[in-house]
Enzyme design. Structure first.
Site, PDB file in Angstrom:
ATOM      1  N   LYS A  79     -94.702  -0.935 -63.995  1.00 12.61           N
ATOM      2  CA  LYS A  79     -94.189  -2.290 -63.026  1.00 12.61           C
ATOM      3  C   LYS A  79     -94.712  -1.334 -61.357  1.00 12.61           C
ATOM      4  CE  LYS A  79     -91.802  -4.794 -66.435  1.00 12.61           C
ATOM      5  NZ  LYS A  79     -90.474  -4.245 -67.621  1.00 12.61           N
ATOM      6  N   SER A 107     -84.017  -8.436 -66.695  1.00 16.58           N
ATOM      7  CA  SER A 107     -85.305  -8.199 -66.728  1.00 16.58           C
ATOM      8  C   SER A 107     -85.395 -10.160 -66.087  1.00 16.58           C
ATOM      9  CB  SER A 107     -86.138  -8.356 -66.817  1.00 16.58           C
ATOM     10  OG  SER A 107     -86.185  -8.455 -68.715  1.00 16.58           O
ATOM     11  N   HIS A 150     -87.041  -2.278 -64.419  1.00 18.76           N
ATOM     12  CA  HIS A 150     -87.411  -2.719 -62.932  1.00 18.76           C
ATOM     13  C   HIS A 150     -86.560  -2.438 -61.733  1.00 18.76           C
ATOM     14  CE1 HIS A 150     -89.463  -6.332 -64.233  1.00 18.76           C
ATOM     15  NE2 HIS A 150     -88.715  -6.631 -65.888  1.00 18.76           N
TER      16      HIS A 150
HETATM   17  C1  LIG Z   1     -90.891  -4.543 -68.915  1.00 17.26           C
HETATM   18  C2  LIG Z   1     -89.699  -3.973 -69.492  1.00 17.26           C
HETATM   19  C3  LIG Z   1     -90.027  -3.023 -70.599  1.00 17.26           C
HETATM   20  C4  LIG Z   1     -91.165  -2.993 -71.862  1.00 17.26           C
HETATM   21  O1  LIG Z   1     -91.963  -2.161 -70.145  1.00 17.26           O
HETATM   22  P1  LIG Z   1     -93.997  -1.678 -70.490  1.00 17.26           P
HETATM   23  O2  LIG Z   1     -94.014  -0.279 -69.781  1.00 17.26           O
HETATM   24  O3  LIG Z   1     -93.855  -3.385 -70.669  1.00 17.26           O
HETATM   25  O4  LIG Z   1     -93.531  -1.849 -72.093  1.00 17.26           O
HETATM   26  C5  LIG Z   1     -88.652  -2.505 -70.818  1.00 17.26           C
HETATM   27  N1  LIG Z   1     -87.334  -2.351 -70.645  1.00 17.26           N
HETATM   28  C6  LIG Z   1     -87.332  -3.657 -69.703  1.00 17.26           C
HETATM   29  C7  LIG Z   1     -85.915  -3.470 -69.135  1.00 17.26           C
HETATM   30  C8  LIG Z   1     -88.264  -4.071 -68.982  1.00 17.26           C
HETATM   31  O5  LIG Z   1     -88.383  -5.246 -68.179  1.00 17.26           O
END
Ligand SMILES: *Cc1c(COP(=O)(O)O)cnc(C)c1O
Length: 404
Positions: A246, A187, A215
């Protein structure tokens, strides 16, 4: 004793905040006044938004909005209970079936967030006699899950297959279960996990293979099916995690795998057992989002077209966009590496004043000395908006001595 003489037992927190202020990494939350969109208003100022994870612009898609409203009218605003008590609605099951079909797996379970999906799953499938072999740059929710499981954590150098193998080899005669885990897309740097080689290792050492595709969902693979599809390692990843927060544009996380994995999580994953399920509007929104992924593949094409343009132009301006002292991005996440935490936060603030929203990210989210502005492209940024953002980045970068 009068209240005024009581010593605040939390005063040490104030001390720590003051330390952040001295270091220049203290921040205020920016508040969005309107919609999450490529151009929007934060703190009363209209800015070009380079900071969201709204890859496909689905946060404001008319079909998703309508689905949420219709579900609210039909089913109300809340589920009223945790899934295992009385909070499993038909629409929750429909969403899970939809995702399972999309990912071509036996079954899927949805959690309240991607964070809960990772933390809840890792802590449920492992115990204190087990081992988790984890990439150094894996997401915090994986680390927290590992800690909760009380399994032994072996961290391998980022994407270093040799190191991952030596960690696995060092415990090969131990009786505990082994879980090999990587982010699909990392990320903070935007690079892609080496899934085929990791799957080889998992098979060689009899480890469970798990990928966190937060992502990559909606970004990589056919219609956004993620890194498993991108690398064609179908059937070789036992536990696939994705997020609905996301590219999907709403909120939630999910786990895909075998029917028994999912049934087991129903019985043992603590966020599933002890935290209320999504409102029907969220489930309906996500169902509509997966339909959009299949019906509007042009959004993903546009996302990648914008990404290629953005990386090329940022590089031409002379910014360090990764690949020198940090991993090279291969996805719409494009970091502008600054290094110093304070300079990064100052740069972010100056950009904002000039109409560009790029969030500064410093230690502990990224390693000390690798602070950055993380930019993320979306399918909905118009070329003129990108041109304007580039001009601002150039002007402010030169003024602050970040660019020559
Ligand atoms: C954003 C993210 C999460 C968490 O996801 P949410 O739905 O925002 O809680 C988990 N793992 C990775 C790699 C992320 O980038």
């Amino acid at each position: 004793m009068p209240a005024t003489t009581r010593v605040d037992p939390l005063s040490y927190l104030t001390d720590q905040l003051n330390e952040l202020k001295d270091k220049g990494t203290y921040f205020h939350l920016r508040v969005l006044d309107d919609e999450q969109a490529p151009v929007c208003t934060f703190d009363g100022k209209k800015v070009i938004n380079l900071a969201s994870n709204n890859y496909l612009g689905l946060t404001t898609h008319p079909k998703l909005r309508e689905a949420a409203l219709e579900a609210t009218r039909k089913y109300g605003v809340g589920s009223g209970a945790v899934r295992t008590i009385a909070g499993t609605m038909k629409i929750h099951m429909q969403l899970e079936e939809k995702i399972a079909r999309f990912k071509d797996v036996e079954a899927c379970v949805v959690f309240q967030s991607g964070f809960a999906a990772n933390a809840g799953t890792v802590s449920a499938v492992l115990g204190k006699d087990d081992f988790i072999i984890s990439d150094k740059l894996n997401h915090a929710s994986i680390i927290d899950g590992a800690r909760l499981s009380r399994a032994k954590i072996l961290v391998f150098e980022h994407k270093d297959i040799g190191d991952a193998e030596s960690k696995l080899a060092s415990i090969k005669d131990q009786p505990g279960k082994k879980l090999l885990i990587s982010d699909g897309v990392f990320s903070m740097d935007g690079d892609i996990g080496p899934l085929p080689a990791l799957c080889d290792l998992a098979e060689k050492y009899g480890a469970i293979m798990m990928v966190d595709d937060a992502h990559a969902s909606g970004v990589l693979g056919r219609n956004g099916r993620g890194t498993i599809d991108h690398f064609k390692v179908h059937g070789r990843v036992d536990i696939q995690v994705g997020t609905l927060s996301k590219a999907i544009g709403a909120l939630g996380g999910y786990v895909c795998g075998s029917r028994d994995l999912i049934e087991f999580l129903y019985h043992r994953a603590r966020p599933f057992l002890f935290s209320t399920s999504h409102p029907p509007s969220v489930a309906a929104t996500c169902i509509a989002a997966f339909e959009v992924l299949e019906q509007e593949p042009g959004r993903i094409d546009k996302l990648w077209e914008n990404t290629r343009f953005w990386k090329k132009e940022l590089g031409l301006l002379g910014f360090d966009i990764g690949g020198k002292t940090t991993p090279a991005s291969e996805t719409p996440i494009t970091p502008i590496i600054i290094g110093d935490g304070k300079l990064t936060m100052d740069f972010s603030r100056e950009l904002f004043k000039e109409g560009v929203m790029g969030t500064g990210i410093a230690f502990p989210t990224v390693p000390e000395g690798k602070a950055r502005i993380r930019t993320i492209m979306t399918a909905t940024h118009a070329r003129e908006e990108l041109d304007e953002a580039l001009a601002t980045l150039k002007k402010v970068g030169k003024r602050m001595g970040i660019l020559n």
